[in-house]
Design an enzyme around this catalytic site. Structure first.
Site, mmCIF file in Angstrom:
data_model
loop_
_atom_site.group_PDB
_atom_site.id
_atom_site.type_symbol
_atom_site.label_atom_id
_atom_site.label_comp_id
_atom_site.label_asym_id
_atom_site.label_seq_id
_atom_site.Cartn_x
_atom_site.Cartn_y
_atom_site.Cartn_z
ATOM 1 N N LYS A 60 4.865 -1.714 3.830
ATOM 2 C CA LYS A 60 4.872 -0.589 2.886
ATOM 3 C C LYS A 60 5.181 -1.096 1.480
ATOM 4 O O LYS A 60 6.052 -1.980 1.329
ATOM 5 C CB LYS A 60 5.919 0.432 3.361
ATOM 6 N N SER A 135 6.301 9.495 4.159
ATOM 7 C CA SER A 135 5.700 8.763 3.073
ATOM 8 C C SER A 135 5.052 7.432 3.488
ATOM 9 O O SER A 135 4.312 6.857 2.702
ATOM 10 C CB SER A 135 6.766 8.467 2.017
ATOM 11 N N SER A 159 10.116 9.541 7.240
ATOM 12 C CA SER A 159 8.914 8.921 6.663
ATOM 13 C C SER A 159 8.220 7.873 7.525
ATOM 14 O O SER A 159 7.144 7.411 7.163
ATOM 15 C CB SER A 159 9.248 8.305 5.301
#
Lengths: 466, 87
Positions: A60, A135, A159
Site C-alpha cells: 500500500k 482504504s 481498511s
C-alpha cells in the site's frame, strides 16, 4: 501453472525442488498485471524488477519502500520519495519476496472506497463499475485479480477487512502492536495496524509469521513472539465457543447479508462450535467514538505537512500564509474535514465533551470485549453491511463512514480480526469476520482456515481467467 | 457548535475554505453528538489494553543520507530548509 491458485509455501517448495523457477512465477503475475491493471488501476507505482523468489507483492502506498514514491494517494506527497523502508517490507524483502508495486488507497488512508486518491479511483475486479472498498482498495483489487500473490495494507478502522470483503479475498488485521508501524505513514497512531490481504488464510498466516514481531524502531510493538507458520496449523481446532450479535447490531446489515451471516453461524456450529447470541448495545456508539479518536490523532499527525521539509509547497509572502496555502492546496476534501473535526475536538472548551467522552467510551468498550472473551473464544459478525457499492454512489460523508460500522470497534479495542470470503450475492462477494481475544491470532487463523475449507466460495472465478 | 470557535480552528489547523467546510462540520457534529448519551467520563483509554511502552537508550543516530533528506525539501539554502522571512 496458475500460481495465483497455489499457496505461498507450496510455490516456495516447488522452487526449492527445482520444479519451477522464480522467473516463471514472476512472469505469471506480470502477465496478469498487464491484463488487469489498465482496467482496475490498483497501482500507483509498478516495479518490473524480479528479485528473489519471484512471488509478487503489492505494498500500500502509505508504507515506505526506499527509493520509491510514497504518495499516500495525496497531491501533498505526489513527488515524495522514501529515503528508507518500512520494517514490514524489509522483512519480506529479506525473505526473498519481490515488489510488484505500490498500491492505490484513499488519500492518507481516510476512506472506504479508494475514490479519494489523487491518482484516481481503483475499480473492483468483480465489477469495474463498483469500488473495491477502502482504504486498502488497491491492495485488495490487486490480490483479487491475481496481479500479486498477496499485499500489505493498513487497517485503522477496517481498511484491510472491508475491501477484502468487497473483493472476495482474505483480510487479516492482527492485534495492535503485532506488526511494526515503522515506515507506515501515521494516520491515527493508537489505531493504525499493518494488515495482510491474500487469497487464502494459509497465505495470510505465512506472511504474518514473516512480518510480525518486536521492532526496536516501533515502541508499541509487542515483545510476544509471533507464531511460526508451521506451528499455526500444527494442530486442529476441534471444539470452540463463539458469540454473535443480536438483531440490534446485525440490523445494520442488509437483509440478504444477515440471512447469509446466519448460515455462516450455522456452519461454525457444524464444525464444532458452540454459539450464543449476545446483546452488544455498546457497539452502537463505536462509529462516533472512532471518528473523534481517529481524527484527533490525524489532526496532530498531519500537522507535519507544512511545505517546509518535504511534499508540496505553495509559495507565499509570509510563513503563515505559506502553511495555509500549502495545506489547502495539498489535501483533498475528506482529509480536510477530518483535520478540522480533529482540531475542534481537541480544542479548549470542547475537549471533555468530545475527545474525553470518546476515550472514556474506548475504556468501556475494552472492558466489555474483555468480558465477551472471558466467556467465548470468538466473536463472529459481518464485515460489511452490503456488497460493494458503485463508484460515485456515496456522496454523503456520514453515509460513507457508516460503511465501517462492523469493523471500527475492533481497532478501538486493538483486537485481532480476519475477514474471509463467504459467498456471492448477485455476483458480488461478501465476507464475514472472526474476531478473537488479544494475541490469539493462532486460534483465530485456525478457525478461519477450518471454515474456509468448508466454504464453497467462487473467488477463483477471477483467478482462473488469464 | 458556535461559529466563532469553529472559525478559530481553521487558523489552528492551517486550512482555508471556511465557507465551504463550516456547514459540513455542523452536520458532522450533530451526528457525533450521539456520544453525549453516554455517562460522564470517568476512566479513559488512549490506546488498546495490554500495551506496555518500551524504553530504549536515547542515543543519537546519524542518518546516512542527509543529502537525500534535504533534497526532498521544496527549498533549501546553504544546507538548511528555507522558509519565507518571519521577522
Amino acid at each position: 501453472m496458475n500460481f495465483s491458485l497455489m499457496s505461498i509455501d507450496e510455490i516456495l517448495r516447488m522452487e526449492e525442488n527445482g520444479e519451477v523457477s522464480p522467473r516463471q512465477v514472476w512472469d505469471h503475475f506480470s502477465e496478469r498485471r498487464r491484463r488487469w491493471e489498465p482496467e482496475i488501476n490498483a497501482f500507483i507505482t509498478t516495479v518490473e524488477d524480479l528479485e528473489g523468489n519471484g512471488l509478487a507483492v503489492g505494498v500500500k502506498d502509505n508504507i515506505a519502500v526506499k527509493g520509491l514514491p510514497t504518495t499516500c494517494g495525496s497531491r501533498m506527497l505526489r513527488n515524495y520519495e522514501s529515503p528508507y523502508s518500512a520494517t514490514a517490507w524489509e522483512r519480506l524483502r529479506a525473505r526473498g519476496f519481490s515488489l510488484a508495486g505500490k498500491t492505490n488507497l484513499d488519500e492518507f488512508a481516510m476512506g472506504s472506497s479508494t475514490e479519494t486518491s489523487f491518482l484516481g479511483p481503483t475499480r473492483n475486479p468483480w465489477d469495474p463499475e463498483r469500488t473495491p472498498g477502502g482504504s486498502s482498495g488497491g491492495s485488495a483489487a490487486a490480490v483479487a485479480a491475481g496481479m500479486v500473490k498477496f499485499a500489505l495494507g493498513s487497517d485503522t478502522g477496517g481498511s484491510v477487512r472491508q475491501p477484502a470483503s468487497f473483493c472476495g479475498v482474505v483480510g487479516f488485521k492482527p492485534t495492535y502492536g503485532r506488526i511494526s508501524r515503522f515506515g507506515l505513514v501515521a494516520f491515527a497512531s493508537s489505531l493504525d495496524q499493518i494488515g495482510i490481504l491474500s487469497t487464502s488464510v494459509r497465505d495470510a498466516a505465512y506472511v504474518f509469521s514473516v512480518v510480525g514481531g518486536d521492532d526496536p524502531r516501533d515502541s508499541t510493538t509487542s515483545r510476544r513472539p509471533v507464531p511460526d507458520f508451521q506451528e499455526i496449523f500444527s494442530s486442529p481446532l476441534d471444539s470452540f465457543t463463539f458469540v454473535y450479535p443480536d438483531e440490534e447490531v446485525l440490523g445494520r446489515a442488509e437483509d440478504e447479508v444477515r440471512r447469509e451471516f446466519m448460515e455462516f453461524v450455522k456452519m461454525a456450529e457444524a464444525l464444532g462450535g458452540r454459539g450464543k447470541e449476545v446483546s452488544m448495545p455498546l457497539l452502537n456508539y463505536a462509529m462516533e467514538a472512532y471518528y473523534i479518536v481517529a481524527n484527533a490523532e490525524a489532526s496532530s499527525n498531519l500537522a507535519r505537512y507544512d511545505g517546509v521539509r518535504y511534499g508540496l509547497r505553495q509559495e507565499a509572502e509570509d510563513l503563515l500564509q505559506m502553511y495555509m496555502k500549502t495545506r489547502t492546496a495539498g489535501f483533498g476534501d475528506e482529509v480536510k474535514r477530518r483535520i478540522l473535526t480533529g482540531g475542534f475536538v481537541l480544542s479548549r472548551g470542547y475537549y471533555e465533551d468530545y475527545y474525553g467522552r470518546a476515550v472514556s467510551y474506548r475504556k468501556q468498550l475494552s472492558a466489555f470485549m474483555e468480558d465477551v472473551f472471558s466467556r467465548a473464544d470468538f466473536l463472529l459478525l459481518p464485515t460489511t453491511p452490503h456488497v460493494a457499492f458503485k463508484i460515485g454512489e456515496r456522496q454523503d460523508p456520514i453515509e460513507m463512514y457508516m460503511e465501517d460500522f462492523f469493523t471500527v470497534f475492533v481497532n478501538l479495542a486493538g483486537l485481532p480480526a480476519i475477514s474471509i470470503p463467504w459467498s456471492l450475492l448477485d455476483g458480488l462477494p461478501i465476507g464475514f469476520q472472526i474476531v478473537s481475544r488479544w494475541y490469539n491470532e493462532i486460534g483465530m487463523l485456525r478457525l478461519a482456515e477450518k471454515m474456509e475449507r468448508s466454504i464453497d466460495f467462487k473467488n477463483k472465478l477471477i483467478l482462473k481467467e488469464v | 457548535m458556535s461559529e466563532s470557535p469553529a472559525r478559530d480552528i481553521f487558523q489552528l489547523v492551517k486550512l482555508e475554505e471556511e465557507r465551504k467546510f463550516l456547514p459540513q462540520l455542523e452536520r458532522i457534529f450533530s451526528w457525533v453528538n450521539k456520544l453525549q448519551e453516554l455517562s460522564q467520563p470517568q476512566e479513559y483509554a488512549f490506546y488498546p489494553p495490554g500495551l506496555s511502552l518500551k524504553l530504549r537508550r536515547d542515543v543519537p543516530e546519524e542518518f546516512p543520507e542527509r543529502d537525500k533528506l534535504l533534497a526532498l525539501a521544496p527549498r533549501i539554502k546553504e544546507g538548511h530548509f528555507a522558509v519565507p522571512r518571519v521577522i
